[in-house]
Scaffold this active site. Sequence first.
Site, mmCIF file in Angstrom:
data_model
loop_
_atom_site.group_PDB
_atom_site.id
_atom_site.type_symbol
_atom_site.label_atom_id
_atom_site.label_comp_id
_atom_site.label_asym_id
_atom_site.label_seq_id
_atom_site.Cartn_x
_atom_site.Cartn_y
_atom_site.Cartn_z
ATOM 1 N N ALA A 68 0.854 -1.184 0.000
ATOM 2 C CA ALA A 68 0.000 0.000 0.000
ATOM 3 C C ALA A 68 0.892 1.236 0.000
ATOM 4 O O ALA A 68 2.053 1.173 0.444
ATOM 5 C CB ALA A 68 -0.883 -0.018 1.239
ATOM 6 N N GLU A 116 -0.795 -9.367 -0.638
ATOM 7 C CA GLU A 116 -2.230 -9.579 -0.396
ATOM 8 C C GLU A 116 -3.014 -9.639 -1.707
ATOM 9 O O GLU A 116 -3.939 -10.446 -1.851
ATOM 10 C CB GLU A 116 -2.757 -8.464 0.526
ATOM 11 N N GLU A 136 4.461 -5.137 7.274
ATOM 12 C CA GLU A 136 3.727 -4.026 7.898
ATOM 13 C C GLU A 136 4.191 -3.702 9.306
ATOM 14 O O GLU A 136 4.176 -2.544 9.725
ATOM 15 C CB GLU A 136 2.220 -4.336 7.923
HETATM 16 N N1 CAA Z 1 4.550 3.076 -0.815
HETATM 17 C C1 CAA Z 1 4.952 4.222 -1.358
HETATM 18 N N2 CAA Z 1 6.108 4.360 -2.017
HETATM 19 C C2 CAA Z 1 6.879 3.268 -2.124
HETATM 20 C C3 CAA Z 1 6.531 2.026 -1.588
HETATM 21 C C4 CAA Z 1 5.286 1.949 -0.908
HETATM 22 N N3 CAA Z 1 4.835 0.813 -0.383
HETATM 23 N N4 CAA Z 1 7.521 1.137 -1.838
HETATM 24 C C5 CAA Z 1 8.454 1.798 -2.529
HETATM 25 N N5 CAA Z 1 8.075 3.090 -2.712
HETATM 26 C C6 CAA Z 1 8.797 4.149 -3.404
HETATM 27 C C7 CAA Z 1 9.980 4.638 -2.574
HETATM 28 O O1 CAA Z 1 9.549 5.595 -1.611
HETATM 29 C C8 CAA Z 1 10.848 5.236 -3.653
HETATM 30 O O2 CAA Z 1 10.317 6.495 -4.000
HETATM 31 P P1 CAA Z 1 11.340 7.769 -4.171
HETATM 32 O O3 CAA Z 1 12.209 7.372 -5.347
HETATM 33 O O4 CAA Z 1 10.418 8.900 -4.472
HETATM 34 O O5 CAA Z 1 12.104 7.876 -2.892
HETATM 35 C C9 CAA Z 1 10.609 4.306 -4.846
HETATM 36 O O6 CAA Z 1 9.371 3.631 -4.592
HETATM 37 C C10 CAA Z 1 11.685 3.247 -4.985
HETATM 38 O O7 CAA Z 1 11.808 2.551 -3.760
HETATM 39 P P2 CAA Z 1 13.170 2.413 -2.936
HETATM 40 O O8 CAA Z 1 14.079 3.558 -3.246
HETATM 41 O O9 CAA Z 1 12.826 2.189 -1.507
HETATM 42 O O10 CAA Z 1 13.754 1.079 -3.599
HETATM 43 P P3 CAA Z 1 14.774 0.047 -2.925
HETATM 44 O O11 CAA Z 1 15.218 -0.863 -4.024
HETATM 45 O O12 CAA Z 1 15.811 0.735 -2.121
HETATM 46 O O13 CAA Z 1 13.856 -0.810 -1.889
HETATM 47 C C11 CAA Z 1 11.894 -2.009 -1.201
HETATM 48 C C12 CAA Z 1 12.806 -1.603 -2.379
HETATM 49 C C13 CAA Z 1 12.642 -2.955 -0.254
HETATM 50 C C14 CAA Z 1 10.661 -2.715 -1.770
HETATM 51 C C15 CAA Z 1 11.487 -0.737 -0.421
HETATM 52 O O14 CAA Z 1 10.962 0.198 -1.359
HETATM 53 C C16 CAA Z 1 10.413 -0.975 0.621
HETATM 54 O O15 CAA Z 1 10.712 -1.472 1.694
HETATM 55 N N6 CAA Z 1 9.163 -0.577 0.301
HETATM 56 C C17 CAA Z 1 8.076 -0.685 1.241
HETATM 57 C C18 CAA Z 1 7.614 -2.111 1.417
HETATM 58 C C19 CAA Z 1 6.519 -2.177 2.456
HETATM 59 O O16 CAA Z 1 6.726 -1.899 3.633
HETATM 60 N N7 CAA Z 1 5.285 -2.557 2.022
HETATM 61 C C20 CAA Z 1 4.160 -2.668 2.889
HETATM 62 C C21 CAA Z 1 3.373 -1.375 2.857
HETATM 63 S S1 CAA Z 1 2.139 -1.296 4.089
HETATM 64 C C22 CAA Z 1 0.856 -2.192 3.472
HETATM 65 O O17 CAA Z 1 0.901 -2.715 2.370
HETATM 66 C C23 CAA Z 1 -0.308 -2.239 4.391
HETATM 67 C C24 CAA Z 1 -1.383 -3.138 3.961
HETATM 68 O O18 CAA Z 1 -1.415 -4.337 4.227
HETATM 69 C C25 CAA Z 1 -2.527 -2.596 3.329
#
Ligand code: CAA
Length: 272
Positions: A68, A116, A136
């Site tokens: 998300a 999911e 999460e």
């Molecule tokens: N939401 C918003 N933006 C996201 C995102 C997310 N879930 N995942 C990645 N992005 C964005 C980053 O902020 C980044 O944007 P900027 O270039 O503007 O900074 C861009 O995508 C590229 O990501 P990274 O620079 O972080 O890429 P990376 O290769 O260094 O890392 C990753 C990749 C490990 C997937 C890392 O992006 C990450 O940990 N993302 C979040 C994963 C996460 O926690 N997902 C769960 C979300 S909560 C959820 O989903 C709740 C639910 O059940 C409903």
Amino acid sequence: MNFETININQEGAILTVTINRPRKLNALSIKVLTEMKILLKTIREKNEFDIKGMILTGAGDKAFIAGADIKEMSQMNPREGENFGKLGQEVTTLFEALPIPIIACVNGYALGGGCEMAMACDFIYASQQAAFGQPEVSLGLIPGFGGCVRLLRFVGAGKAKELIYSGKIVGAVEAKEIGLVNRIFKTKTEMFEAAHEVLELMFTKSPIAISICKKVINAVDGENINDGLEIEKQGFRESFESPEKIEGVAAFLEKRKPVFNQSLIPTFQKRA
Ligand code: CAA
């Protein structure tokens, strides 16, 4: 139908739906979820594409869906968080309600809401680059789009709890070992070819019989799943009320590790 954040491509009776925000790793914003809801409802109510099967995937080589949209969630109060969770759950439920086979083709990260969405499809194919997880708790949140409920169904309670409590991300091989993924492919092209091939095989069988099988398989524990989704929706809201959500989400946006207060264990405190 024209959408801003999803692409649709029909080949014969197969519709491929691609989440298209590659620069944000296809994160599920309100816009993406709303467009998916419109698409799936349109297909369910008037199968205007005349399709018999679907593939869900993500644009680019890095992610299926990285969850998300964390930036959007950072601005949400608990009520808005609950509504967001409800919208995500509605989309997952719509996938299950479509009476046709749906395959998630995962190339890259399928995290949080991404994992999911994949689990709301009938089964998952993965490329070698795929990675799965429910991270999460690193954000002070809980899986809110059906992850607590459907991961349990895919891998059993022990593995589901291990993955959800640890936020650990697993590769395609481990995901297959625990039963989350059906098959792994060397390349993205091979994965899509195999998905088309198995759908074409299914199209030689009775579509009505397949739709009944889907209904029956999804109905096993169906009432528990609906109850579970309701409890998860409340839990998702509760996590939005916690100071840990503010810290976890801020840490992600500031590209640092979150610092959680380990002395804050609410249930134990209540019992003391
Ligand atoms: N939401 C918003 N933006 C996201 C995102 C997310 N879930 N995942 C990645 N992005 C964005 C980053 O902020 C980044 O944007 P900027 O270039 O503007 O900074 C861009 O995508 C590229 O990501 P990274 O620079 O972080 O890429 P990376 O290769 O260094 O890392 C990753 C990749 C490990 C997937 C890392 O992006 C990450 O940990 N993302 C979040 C994963 C996460 O926690 N997902 C769960 C979300 S909560 C959820 O989903 C709740 C639910 O059940 C409903």
